[in-house]
Scaffold this active site. Sequence first.
Site, PDB file in Angstrom:
ATOM      1  N   ASP A  54      13.038  -4.069   7.326  1.00  0.00           N
ATOM      2  CA  ASP A  54      12.905  -2.638   7.582  1.00  0.00           C
ATOM      3  C   ASP A  54      12.856  -2.426   9.095  1.00  0.00           C
ATOM      4  OD1 ASP A  54      11.540   0.028   7.907  1.00  0.00           O
ATOM      5  OD2 ASP A  54      11.521  -0.115   5.717  1.00  0.00           O
ATOM      6  N   ILE A  55      13.535  -1.383   9.582  1.00  0.00           N
ATOM      7  CA  ILE A  55      13.565  -1.160  11.038  1.00  0.00           C
ATOM      8  C   ILE A  55      12.251  -0.602  11.572  1.00  0.00           C
ATOM      9  CG2 ILE A  55      16.065  -0.932  11.156  1.00  0.00           C
ATOM     10  CD1 ILE A  55      15.634   2.126  11.448  1.00  0.00           C
ATOM     11  N   HIS A 127      16.622   1.894  -2.896  1.00  0.00           N
ATOM     12  CA  HIS A 127      16.126   0.773  -2.094  1.00  0.00           C
ATOM     13  C   HIS A 127      14.664   0.520  -2.428  1.00  0.00           C
ATOM     14  CE1 HIS A 127      15.510   4.419   0.317  1.00  0.00           C
ATOM     15  NE2 HIS A 127      14.465   3.824   0.866  1.00  0.00           N
ATOM     16  N   LEU A 128      14.369  -0.753  -2.610  1.00  0.00           N
ATOM     17  CA  LEU A 128      13.018  -1.194  -2.941  1.00  0.00           C
ATOM     18  C   LEU A 128      12.322  -1.635  -1.664  1.00  0.00           C
ATOM     19  CD1 LEU A 128      10.860  -2.071  -5.070  1.00  0.00           C
ATOM     20  CD2 LEU A 128      11.983  -4.320  -5.043  1.00  0.00           C
ATOM     21  N   HIS A 129      11.157  -1.066  -1.399  1.00  0.00           N
ATOM     22  CA  HIS A 129      10.325  -1.507  -0.275  1.00  0.00           C
ATOM     23  C   HIS A 129       9.479  -2.685  -0.748  1.00  0.00           C
ATOM     24  CE1 HIS A 129      10.864   1.776   2.675  1.00  0.00           C
ATOM     25  NE2 HIS A 129      11.175   2.477   1.595  1.00  0.00           N
TER      26      HIS A 129
END
Length: 176
Positions: A54-55, A127-129
């Site tokens: 993740d950015i 999208h899965l965190h």
Amino acid sequence: MAGEEAAAGGAEGRDAGSGGGYDGKCVFCRIARREEPGTALLPCEYEDLVCFRDIRPGAPLHYLVVPVEHMGNCKTLKAEHIPVGKAVVKRMMEVGKAVLQRNNFSDLNDVRMGFHWPPFCSISHLHLHVLAPASQLGFLSRLVYRINSYWFITTETSVCFTKTLFVLIYVSRGKQ
């Protein structure tokens, strides 16, 4: 939310909000096809999924697991996407766990996995965190990734929602 490039906008092009396809305006579609040179893809055991950092990490380890094919968001999941056999959500969770283990993180009880619930997701591509250790989330991250809040749901809640919706649709069609 955190970690997505809000300026990239949602998936408004072809196949937006549904599944199957490519949307050149969607940053996650471009990342999945290696069209974003600044994003390194991590090893992934499934060809139809990609994983990357993740950015804007909310935890020491924060990854996103994304289908290569454009899929809207967790609210657009269908019955075939839920964790039965090798469905997409189950495989996304497997990838998340595997990337944590490859990074020497083994306490899978201290992991937070989930999806931002629309309209609280800035990228309209499923999208899965994957965040770990969850015990080290900072104050803001605890709010942004708060379990089963109005804006963030766990994979289990997503599955329950999808199953319930599927049953309601199935029952309503049977009564017609």
